[in-house]
Design an enzyme around this catalytic site. Structure first.
Site, PDB file in Angstrom:
ATOM      1  CG  HIS A  45      -1.772   1.213   1.359  1.00  0.00           C
ATOM      2  ND1 HIS A  45      -3.107   1.216   1.031  1.00  0.00           N
ATOM      3  CD2 HIS A  45      -1.488   2.483   1.766  1.00  0.00           C
ATOM      4  CE1 HIS A  45      -3.606   2.429   1.219  1.00  0.00           C
ATOM      5  NE2 HIS A  45      -2.643   3.214   1.675  1.00  0.00           N
ATOM      6  CD  GLU A  46       1.519   3.665   3.630  1.00  0.00           C
ATOM      7  OE1 GLU A  46       1.717   4.715   2.986  1.00  0.00           O
ATOM      8  OE2 GLU A  46       0.462   3.453   4.262  1.00  0.00           O
ATOM      9  CG  HIS A  74       0.301   6.273  -0.694  1.00  0.00           C
ATOM     10  ND1 HIS A  74      -0.736   6.925  -1.302  1.00  0.00           N
ATOM     11  CD2 HIS A  74      -0.214   5.693   0.426  1.00  0.00           C
ATOM     12  CE1 HIS A  74      -1.853   6.746  -0.571  1.00  0.00           C
ATOM     13  NE2 HIS A  74      -1.558   5.990   0.467  1.00  0.00           N
ATOM     14  CG  HIS A 106       0.501   8.906  -6.866  1.00  0.00           C
ATOM     15  ND1 HIS A 106      -0.560   9.327  -6.098  1.00  0.00           N
ATOM     16  CD2 HIS A 106       0.293   9.429  -8.091  1.00  0.00           C
ATOM     17  CE1 HIS A 106      -1.367  10.067  -6.857  1.00  0.00           C
ATOM     18  NE2 HIS A 106      -0.870  10.145  -8.057  1.00  0.00           N
TER      19      HIS A 106
HETATM   20 ZN   LIG Z   1      -2.825   5.270   1.979  1.00  0.00          ZN
END
Ligand SMILES: [Zn+2]
Length: 681
Positions: free
Chosen positions: A466-467, A470, A473
Site C-alpha cells: 500500500h505505502e 503511494h 505515485h
Molecule cells: Zn494510503
C-alpha cells in the site's frame, strides 16, 4: 549564516544533511527562510509587469523552495524520528508555520494578480497543465480565505494558527499514551497461545525500551497488538490490551485529547461558516471527487447495514467456537480476533503462524520492486553509507527503463518509540520540471516489529505494498509544476495508487516467486496459497464494520452546523447507539486518538476516502483481470500515463475514465468485501 539547514545541501542527491541536523537549528532556520519567502512573493505581487502566466503563476509555483525543503525535513523528523527536544520545537513552531501559510494565502496584492488571470484564463492560450495549475492555485487561495472580507481575514488567521497548534498537540498526546503503555509478559502462562515470532518480537520490543535482558512486552504497535489479540488465549490480557488501545487520548490529565478534539470541531465549524458553507463537511467535500456529504453517505450506506448483517452470521460461528472452547458468551470485542482466528484455522486449516515464515520482509521488498519493474519498467538499486535520519532506514536509487535516475526511495520499516504508529508515505522533495528538473525523494514508513529475520503477516505485506503504491505515485510523477506533482491530488483520489498496488501482493505469480520459506527456501505450496486466498474472504464483514462505523461518525461529527458545542465522548456514545455499532466489534479508531481526523486537517470529514478509492481500485484492477494478465502491458501503460505519472495535471474523474475507458462501477468493491456475489472473469 552557518546554519547547515540553510546552507546549500551539497550532499549526495541533495538529501538533507542528516548528520548535522539538530532540533535547535529549526527555529532560527525558519526565522530566516519564512521572511525570505514572503519577500519573493512581494516581488511577484509588486512587479511592474502586467500579470501573465509565467511572471505570476509559474513564479508562485517556483517560490518558497527553501521553506518547503525545511518544512518537509521537519515534518518527516517529527513523524519518523522525534525526541522531546524536537516535540517542543514542533509545538512552538506550529502557530508560526500556520501564520506563514496565512501570510501567503491572504496576500491581497498577490491574489489580485492571480484572480485577474483566473478571470481571463480561457483567453490566455495556456497548455492544459498550465490551465490546471492556474485553476488549482486560484482554488488554493480561495479555500484558504483569500476572498474573505478584510474583517474576517484576521479571525481566519487566528483560527488556522490555533488549529495547527491543537493538531500538533493531539498527535503528540497519542504518541505519549502509546509510549507509556506496555503489557509485560512475565509468567509462562502469560505466553499461552503465542506463536514464536510474536514472542521474539515481544522480546525485541522490551530491549528497545531498555528493559532488562529476557523481558517481554506487548506494546500498542499494531504489529504486536493485532497478533496478540488474535493468538493469546489469555482473555484477561487481551482485555487489558484492548482497553489500553481504545482509551488512548482519553485519560484525564495533560495528554487528554477529548477537549482538544471538541475545540477543533468548533473551530472547524467557524472556518466553514466564514467560507459560507453549512458545515465543515460541506467545505471539505467541495474540493474532493465526492463533491457533497450526500454522495459520501450514499456510498457508506450501501455497505453499512449489509456488512452488519453479514457480521451477525459470522458472530454465530464465533459464538459456537467460544462455547466449544469453554470461553464465556456473549463474546466481547477483545474476543473477536481470537475466535475468528480459531474459526479460520478450523475452516481453512490456516493460521498466521503457518503463513508468516513465507513472508520475510526482505523478500516482500524484492516482490514489490519486481512488480514495479514489470508494470512500469523502473529498477531499484540500493545505496549504502549515505547518512539518513535513522540507521534502520535504507536508500535506493530509482532508474527508468533507459537507466536514467528518476528519483530516490527511502524505506523505514521498523517500529520504535520515536516514530508515530501506523504506516505512511511522505517526501523530502517533490518532483517538478518534467523529466530532468527536480527529482523526487520519497519515504515509506512502516511499523513492523524488528526481528532477525523480520517476518510479516499477510496484513503487513498489504500495508507494505500500500505505502509503496503511494511511493510510486511520488516517484513516477512526471509533471512540470511542483503544485501538481505526485500525491498532491484530491484526497479521495490519493488512495487509488496505493490500494490498487495492494492487489499485486495477492497475485499467484508474485506469491509463487517471492513467498519462499525462511528456513527451507521452498516456495509456498500451491495448496497453502489457495487456502490463503479463500481464507482472506473470511471475516471481511468485521473489517468493513470496523472501518465504516468510524467513517460514518466522522461525517456526522463534521456535518454539525456552526455553533454546535460538542462533547466528543458523549457524541461518540450517541452515534454508536444511533448507528447500532456492534459492541463486540467496535471501531478501528475512536475519537480520542483518531489521528486522521485530528492530527491534521486532510482526512477530517475524509476517513471515507479509503472506501471511495476502493471503488476505483477494485474496478481498476478488474481491467487487468479482463485483459487476462496481471501485468498486461497496454493496461499498465494507460495506468502509468493517467494515474501514476500524472499527479494532479488532470481532473481525477477524467483521468480515471482515460485509464479505464469508462466510469467506475461500485460492484467490484462490494464483491471484494463479500457483500454481493463476485462476478466471473
Ligand atoms: Zn494510503
Amino acid at each position: 549564516m552557518n546554519n547547515p539547514l540553510l546552507a546549500d545541501w551539497d550532499t549526495p542527491y541533495g538529501l538533507p544533511p542528516f548528520d548535522k541536523v539538530q532540533p535547535a537549528l529549526f527555529a532560527p532556520a525558519f526565522a530566516q527562510a519564512l521572511p525570505a519567502h514572503l519577500a519573493e512573493l512581494d516581488a511577484i505581487a509588486s512587479s511592474g509587469e502586467t500579470p501573465d502566466f509565467d511572471n505570476t503563476i509559474a513564479a508562485f509555483d517556483r517560490s518558497g523552495r527553501l521553506v518547503s525543503r525545511l518544512s518537509l525535513l521537519f515534518e518527516n523528523l517529527t513523524s519518523s524520528e522525534t525526541s522531546p527536544a524536537l516535540q517542543a520545537v514542533e509545538l512552538e513552531l506550529a502557530p508560526t508555520l500556520a501564520g506563514h501559510r496565512n501570510a501567503i494565502y491572504l496576500h491581497d496584492k498577490l491574489f489580485a494578480r492571480i484572480d485577474v488571470l483566473h478571470a481571463r484564463r480561457d483567453a490566455l492560450d495556456l497548455q492544459p497543465e498550465q490551465l490546471r495549475l492556474l485553476e488549482r492555485i486560484h482554488l488554493d487561495f480561495v479555500r484558504a480565505g483569500a476572498k474573505l472580507p478584510e474583517a474576517a481575514k484576521a479571525r481566519y488567521g487566528q483560527l488556522m494558527e490555533r488549529m495547527a497548534e491543537l493538531e500538533a498537540r493531539f498527535a503528540q498526546n497519542v504518541l505519549a499514551d502509546e509510549a507509556a503503555f506496555a503489557l509485560p509478559l512475565r509468567e509462562k502462562a502469560d505466553f499461552a497461545g503465542l506463536p514464536d515470532y510474536l514472542v521474539a518480537a515481544a522480546r525485541n520490543a522490551a530491549a528497545q525500551r531498555g528493559l532488562p535482558e529476557g523481558s517481554h512486552i506487548i506494546t500498542l504497535s499494531p504489529s504486536l497488538a493485532e497478533p496478540f489479540l488474535s493468538f493469546s488465549s489469555r482473555r484477561d490480557l487481551r482485555e487489558a490490551l484492548w482497553r489500553a488501545r481504545v482509551s488512548r487520548g482519553a485519560h484525564p490529565g495533560e495528554h487528554d485529547n477529548r477537549p482538544i478534539a471538541s475545540e477543533l470541531v468548533s473551530l472547524r465549524q467557524e472556518q466553514a461558516r466564514l467560507h459560507g458553507y453549512p458545515s465543515f463537511a460541506h467545505y471539505q467535500l467541495a474540493d474532493r471527487m465526492a463533491g457533497t456529504p450526500d454522495a459520501v453517505s450514499a456510498l457508506l450506506e450501501k455497505v453499512w447495514e449489509p456488512a452488519k448483517a453479514k457480521a451477525a452470521v459470522d458472530r454465530e460461528a464465533l459464538t459456537e467456537m467460544a462455547k466449544s472452547l469453554g470461553e464465556p458468551v456473549p463474546i466481547a470485542a477483545w474476543d473477536w480476533r481470537y475466535l475468528a482466528e480459531k474459526v479460520r484455522q478450523q475452516r481453512f486449516s490456516l493460521d498466521d503462524a503457518e503463513l508468516k515464515p513465507y513472508f520475510r520482509l526482505e523478500n516482500m521488498i524484492a516482490a514489490m520492486f519486481d512488480c514495479a519493474t514489470r508494470l512500469f519498467g523502473i529498477r531499484f538499486e540500493e545505496r549504502h553509507s549515505v547518512p539518513l535520519h535513522h540507521p534502520d532506514a535504507r536508500l535506493w536509487e530509482v532508474h527508468d527503463a533507459a537507466g536514467k535516475l528518476i528519483g530516490l526511495f527511502i524505506g523505514d520499516n521498523f517500529a520504535r518509540p520515536s516514530k508515530r504508529s501506523g504506516a505512511w508515505m511522505h517526501v523530502f522533495r517533490n518532483q517538478s520540471g518534467h523529466g530532468g528538473g527536480t527529482l523526487p525523494i520519497v519515504i515509506n514508513n512502516n511499523n513492523f516489529a524488528k526481528a532477525q529475520p523480520t517476518l510479516l503477516s499477510f496484513e503487513d505485506v498489504r500495508t507494505l505494498f500500500h505505502e509503496f503504491g503511494h511511493g510510486l505515485h511520488g516517484l513516477l510523477s512526471l509533471v512540470n509544476y511542483e503544485r501538481l506533482s505526485g500525491t498532491q491530488v484530491l484526497q479521495d483520489f490519493v488512495e487509488l495508487p496505493s490500494q490498487l498496488f495492494e492487489h499485486w501482493a495477492q497475485e499467484e505469480a508474485v506469491l509463487q516467486r517471492f513467498a519462499t520459506h525462511v528456513t527451507t527456501g521452498e516456495p509456498m505450496p500451491a495448496a497453502l496459497r489457495e487456502r490463503l486466498k479463500r481464507a482472506r474472504r473470511f471475516n471481511q464483514a468485521w473489517e468493513t464494520v470496523m472501518y465504516t462505523g468510524p467513517a460514518l461518525i466522522d461525517m456526522a461529527l463534521h456535518s454539525l452546523p456552526h455553533g454546535t458545542q460538542v462533547d466528543i465522548a458523549a457524541f461518540e456514545t450517541e452515534q454508536q447507539r444511533i448507528l447500532g455499532i456492534p459492541e463486540d466489534i467496535g471501531q478501528r479508531h475512536y475519537l480520542s486518538h483518531f489521528q486522521h481526523l485530528f492530527g491534521g486537517p486532510y482526512y477530517a470529514a475524509g476517513y471515507y476516502v479509503y472506501m471511495w478509492a476502493e471503488v476505483l481500485d477494485a474496478d481498476g484492477y478488474d481491467a487487468f483481470l479482463e485483459a487476462g494478465d496481471p501485468f498486461h502491458e497496454e493496461t499498465a501503460k494507460r495506468l502509468l500515463r493517467h494515474v501514476y505519472s500524472a499527479g494532479n495535471t488532470q481532473d481525477p474523474t477524467l483521468a480515471y475514465r482515460a485509464f479505464r475507458g469508462r466510469d467506475p462501477r461500485v460492484e467490484p468493491m462490494l464483491a471484494k468485501r463479500g457483500l454481493i456475489a463476485a462476478p466471473a472473469h
